[in-house]
Design an enzyme around this catalytic site. Structure first.
Site, PDB file in Angstrom:
ATOM      1  CG  HIS A  88      -2.112  -0.939   1.111  1.00 50.49           C
ATOM      2  ND1 HIS A  88      -1.961  -2.168   1.188  1.00 50.49           N
ATOM      3  CD2 HIS A  88      -3.258  -0.997   0.427  1.00 50.49           C
ATOM      4  CE1 HIS A  88      -3.154  -2.980   1.073  1.00 50.49           C
ATOM      5  NE2 HIS A  88      -3.792  -2.206   0.554  1.00 50.49           N
ATOM      6  CG  HIS A 113      -6.830  -2.547   5.026  1.00 58.54           C
ATOM      7  ND1 HIS A 113      -6.849  -3.769   4.420  1.00 58.54           N
ATOM      8  CD2 HIS A 113      -6.758  -1.597   4.067  1.00 58.54           C
ATOM      9  CE1 HIS A 113      -6.495  -3.724   3.232  1.00 58.54           C
ATOM     10  NE2 HIS A 113      -6.228  -2.383   2.892  1.00 58.54           N
ATOM     11  CG  HIS A 119      -7.893   3.575  -0.616  1.00 62.94           C
ATOM     12  ND1 HIS A 119      -9.159   2.822  -0.464  1.00 62.94           N
ATOM     13  CD2 HIS A 119      -6.915   2.398  -0.646  1.00 62.94           C
ATOM     14  CE1 HIS A 119      -9.199   1.339  -0.271  1.00 62.94           C
ATOM     15  NE2 HIS A 119      -7.798   1.200  -0.507  1.00 62.94           N
TER      16      HIS A 119
END
Length: 588
Positions: free
Chosen positions: A267, A371, A450
């Site tokens: 990520h 996450h 995000h």
């Protein structure tokens, strides 16, 4: 002396003030041959395509011991209406590559390149031609096209020279059998696709990662993620158990393992102005409060210096509440990051306290409880800002590991953390009432978002609000979902937040991007740059990522490109804007 005399003599006949040596007609140097590094095309040496083995659409024109400066390169378009790529080349870049770096070639095409430079104080203009091969992709049985196709919907005047790096992957997960013995995310392993497209939808660069990828071995696994163009115009990214730095020519500058005791990068990796890297990883052999030893999942933030020494670690298991499940329990089970399963797309995640450890939604260390999918660093107060997809929109944490604020629905936060939840206000400073994940008026949190990144131009926070589990629920019909690019103005002293900009809600389900994606303010054009990277993921047909640049003041679409990926269920991850001038002319 004879070689220089010949070149200068030809020059004087052409112009009293400038030298023009046309490569197609230039004389061969006396006594030289192709075997000695000469070229039939120009005054310099031969051309090497893909010189570092990682970027097939690049080349270097060898110096052949010539001392040149004031270099300018133009890669001509396929026709008069196509996009030219032009950039200057610094002396440092020339010396680094022992030649002129050529970036932005078309695939399967005889490219025409104009090169201008000074040699012995005289101006030289040459034209070279380079034939390239086809695009290389990671093929699999579900593919219906050789390579993703970019369909240009709109490019406004002034945006024609934009170059966009698309960070994507195929839908096939590779070699899932390699796992840590006690959880972790080692199985997060897909074939990567990384390329640069121009505003005609033409591929002008592609990354061939075969030299540093190997699905059958630990250090070669993983998905390329977190791509950024950083200082010196170079590129950083991470992949599984390593992180990397390379330039646009494919020259690998750094390839380094994660520090001992840490695992499973994915990520995000960012570079600080001091050269340190901030990255998201996990912890090996982590001892839980109950004594069990696990490999954690996406819950540690590392800061390392340029030499790879660990400067600091943020263990989110100790900073946040790893047992909070208010958002986890209402997620769409069919799309948790890149773990996509159409058979579960109509179900919500089931949270079991004793679920197996590993890369699945759950509570507690050893499961995917937080996450983190993006990180930014606030240099003003030495703090990190994270996007914790399964907990909140964004959270700011200081060097002292204390939470400064939480942007997100207040449901489920307790103790001192509950006191750090920001209170929404309207433009007049009036408090907005919120309950059970829903707020009045023109305000909403980001959901499963995000890229919670700082807008350093305006002192605000930009977020791609994916929109799954909006309002802590799943809607009656899937096509009621939508995504947004959104900007928040946060008052850290009074712990309030105002929503000041949004785009995407009006685009509805077509623009809905359940996972991945990014939003970033671009000061050079005063636009919001947005990549809805998984639009169409659950339409039972094609994932069709959509790239936009939106005028910040008017909301007008300045750029829109839609991508037909090479097969179904292939979301992109992110897109970034690439500047070749920054890459080749910023080092002197």
């Amino acid at each position: 002396m004879l070689k220089k005399t010949v070149a200068i003599a030809i020059t004087i006949l052409l112009s009293a003030n400038h030298t023009f040596v046309f490569a197609d007609a230039a004389p061969q140097k006396s006594g030289a041959s192709l075997m000695q590094g000469s070229s039939k095309q120009g005054h310099l040496g031969s051309i090497e395509i893909n010189p570092y083995g990682n970027a097939p659409l690049t080349a270097i024109i060898d110096l052949n011991n010539n001392d040149i400066n004031d270099v300018h390169v133009t890669i001509h378009g396929k026709n008069t209406n196509s996009v030219e790529i032009s950039y200057r080349v610094s002396k440092s870049s020339i010396l680094t590559h022992d030649g002129i770096p050529i970036f932005g070639l078309y695939a399967s095409h005889r490219n025409q390149i104009s090169v201008n430079y000074k040699l012995d104080g005289l101006n030289v203009h040459e034209v070279y031609h380079v034939q390239t091969g086809g695009l290389n992709n990671k093929h699999h049985e579900a593919m219906v096209r050789e390579f993703p196709e970019a369909n240009v919907v709109k490019v406004s005047e002034g945006f024609e020279e934009r170059l966009y790096w698309i960070n994507s992957q195929t839908a096939n997960r590779r070699s899932k059998d390699l796992k840590w013995s006690n959880g972790g995310a080692l199985g997060f392993n897909f074939a990567s696709i990384n390329y640069i497209t121009d505003t005609e939808g033409e591929v002008r660069w592609i990354l061939d990662d075969s030299s540093f990828s190997d699905d059958e071995h630990l250090l070669g696994r993983g998905l390329i993620m977190g791509v950024h163009q950083v200082s010196g115009g170079e590129i950083i990214f991470g992949k599984g158990q390593k992180y990397f730095r390379m330039d646009l020519m494919g020259r690998m500058i750094k390839e380094r393992r994660l520090p001992r005791g840490y695992a499973d990068f994915s990520h995000e990796i960012r570079e600080r102005p001091n050269g340190n890297y901030i990255m998201r990883a996990a912890k090996r052999n982590y001892v839980r409060d109950d004594g069990q030893v696990v490999t954690t999942v996406r819950d540690h933030i590392l800061e390392v210096d340029p030499s790879g020494n660990v400067v600091d670690v943020w263990d989110l298991n100790k900073i946040l509440d790893p047992l909070r499940d208010n958002l986890l329990g209402v997620l769409n089970a069919g799309a948790v990051c890149l773990n996509v399963d159409d058979e579960l797309s109509d179900e919500m995640v089931k949270i079991e306290p004793d679920a197996p450890f590993g890369d699945g939604p759950g509570v507690g260390p050893g499961r995917n409880w937080v996450h983190v999918n993006s990180i930014d660093f606030d240099e003003d107060d030495d703090s990190i800002i994270i996007s914790p997809r399964h907990q909140a929109t964004a959270i700011k944490i200081g060097r002292d590991k204390e939470v400064k604020w939480i942007l997100g629905a207040p449901d489920g936060w307790t103790g001192d953390l509950a006191e750090k939840v920001l209170k929404p206000i309207d433009r007049n400073g009036n408090e907005i009432s919120c309950s059970h994940g829903k707020c009045e008026g023109d305000f909403d949190w980001g959901w499963t978002q995000h890229t919670a990144w700082l807008n350093t131009h305006k002192g605000t926070l930009t977020v791609f609000d994916n929109g799954d589990a909006r309002g802590l629920e799943q809607p009656p019909f899937p096509d009621m979902k939508y995504s947004r690019a959104v900007e928040y103005d946060i008052d850290e002293e009074n712990l309030t937040v105002e929503q000041i900009w949004e785009y995407g809600k009006e685009r509805g389900y077509e623009w809905y991007s359940p996972i991945t994606s990014n939003t970033e303010y671009r000061g050079d054009k005063d636009t919001m740059f947005i990549f809805a990277a998984s639009a169409g993921l659950h339409m039972k047909d094609w994932t069709r990522p959509i790239l936009n640049e939106i005028d910040y003041k008017t909301g007008e679409v300045m750029v829109e490109i839609k991508f037909d990926n090479s097969g179904p269920r292939e979301p992109g991850y992110r897109a970034i804007i690439i500047d070749p001038e920054f890459a080749f002319n910023s080092k002197d």
